[in-house]
Design an enzyme around this catalytic site. Structure first.
Site, short mmCIF file in Angstrom:
data_model
loop_
_atom_site.label_atom_id
_atom_site.label_comp_id
_atom_site.label_asym_id
_atom_site.label_seq_id
_atom_site.Cartn_x
_atom_site.Cartn_y
_atom_site.Cartn_z
N GLU A 1 4.31 6.92 -116.42
CA GLU A 1 6.02 5.96 -116.03
C GLU A 1 5.95 5.65 -117.05
OE1 GLU A 1 6.85 4.31 -112.50
OE2 GLU A 1 7.90 3.19 -113.57
N CYS B 1 11.09 0.20 -106.83
CA CYS B 1 11.38 0.31 -106.12
C CYS B 1 11.25 -0.09 -103.88
CB CYS B 1 10.90 1.72 -106.48
SG CYS B 1 9.54 2.33 -105.01
FE1 F3S Z 1 10.81 6.89 -107.07
FE2 F3S Z 1 9.84 4.83 -105.97
FE3 F3S Z 1 9.18 7.09 -104.85
S1 F3S Z 1 10.74 4.84 -107.97
S2 F3S Z 1 9.15 8.52 -106.89
S3 F3S Z 1 10.59 5.93 -105.12
S4 F3S Z 1 7.21 5.42 -105.30
#
Ligand code: F3S
Length: 278
Positions: free
Chosen positions: A126, A190
């Site tokens: 990433e 996130c």
């Molecule tokens: Fe997206 Fe977070 Fe899953 S960036 S892929 S929701 S771990």
């Protein structure tokens, strides 16, 4: 022996979406051979299932001229997309929308004249892809020690790998705040990551032993294991329930289980069943 599952664990929405798109492509007879550039997610058991459906994992685009390429949830360096344009390959973009948001923010910070800093692991796919959105010019900082070595700067634009540890992010940002005249910070960790980290910490404080289920290459699963260990709890990071060793549970009363964002439900269920039998 009492076994508890963390209140948040297993697949996040970005991973679910990527897997759904990959299976859809594999089932669509019209799209030719389906490729994934690197494993779709960091879970070998899911990657094996996709392989069974015909999804081929490739390391680069050499010799691949047609078919369908799935962009994995971690995103991809823009130079890869430029190469694809010169082939007959179709793209299925499974980049997590939250990773995409980080890519857009990085680009914007760069355009606004900030020196971009990414808090994350420099070898993680990433982060490598994210660098491509700032012309590979960003500074990647993994931890507080590295932040201490950063020289004073005029404008720092900070973001994070989506699966970073919240604690590490705070420490690094704290250190950098003394070094820049102007700073713009986007906490791009996130929500799924934050919830899994908090749930792991809460549970690990209540139990005698923690099991973390997740691929060994999965950054977010490794982080959960680290959080549990740092809480002082005996912790084992496993990829599959077959690795569970009944000897671990001698004289243990409370067991906690958690799983990374790329760990499928069937692995969690199998592990819980095995623990109940023990
Ligand atoms: Fe997206 Fe977070 Fe899953 S960036 S892929 S929701 S771990």
């Amino acid at each position: 022996m009492k076994v508890d599952l963390a209140s948040y664990s297993g697949f996040c929405f970005g991973v679910k979406r990527a897997i759904k798109l990959a299976f859809q492509a594999a089932d669509d007879g019209r799209v030719g051979t389906v490729y994934s550039l690197g494993p779709l997610i960091h879970n070998p058991q899911v990657v094996d299932k996709l392989k069974g459906k015909g999804v081929r994992v490739i390391e680069d685009l050499k010799g691949i001229e047609e078919g369908t390429l799935i962009i994995r949830s971690h995103g991809v360096h823009p130079s890869v997309l430029a190469k694809v344009e010169n082939t007959g390959l179709k793209i299925v973009d499974a980049t997590c929308p939250l990773v995409k948001r980080s890519q857009d923010l990085a680009k914007r910070l760069d355009e606004e004249g900030y020196s971009v800093v990414i808090i994350g692991e420099r070898d993680h796919c990433e982060v490598k892809a994210l660098l491509g959105f700032v012309g590979d010019e960003a500074l990647v900082i993994e931890n507080l020690e590295e932040a201490r070595r950063v020289k004073k700067a005029r404008k720092l634009g900070i973001l994070s790998q989506t699966t970073q540890s919240v604690d590490n992010f705070k420490k690094v940002v704290g250190e950098l705040s003394a070094k820049a005249e102007e700073m713009k910070i986007f906490n791009t960790i996130c929500e799924a990551t934050r919830k899994r980290q908090k749930a792991t910490l809460d549970l690990s404080r209540k139990v005698d032993l923690m099991l973390v289920l997740g691929g060994y290459e999965s950054a977010n699963s490794r982080r959960l294991a680290q959080i549990s260990q740092d809480a002082g709890t005996e912790t084992y990071h496993l990829e599959t329930p077959a690795e569970i060793n009944p000897g671990w549970f001698k004289n243990k009363e409370k067991i906690g289980v958690t799983a990374g964002a790329s760990t499928p439900d069937w692995i969690i269920e199998e592990a819980m069943d095995k623990l109940k039998k023990i």
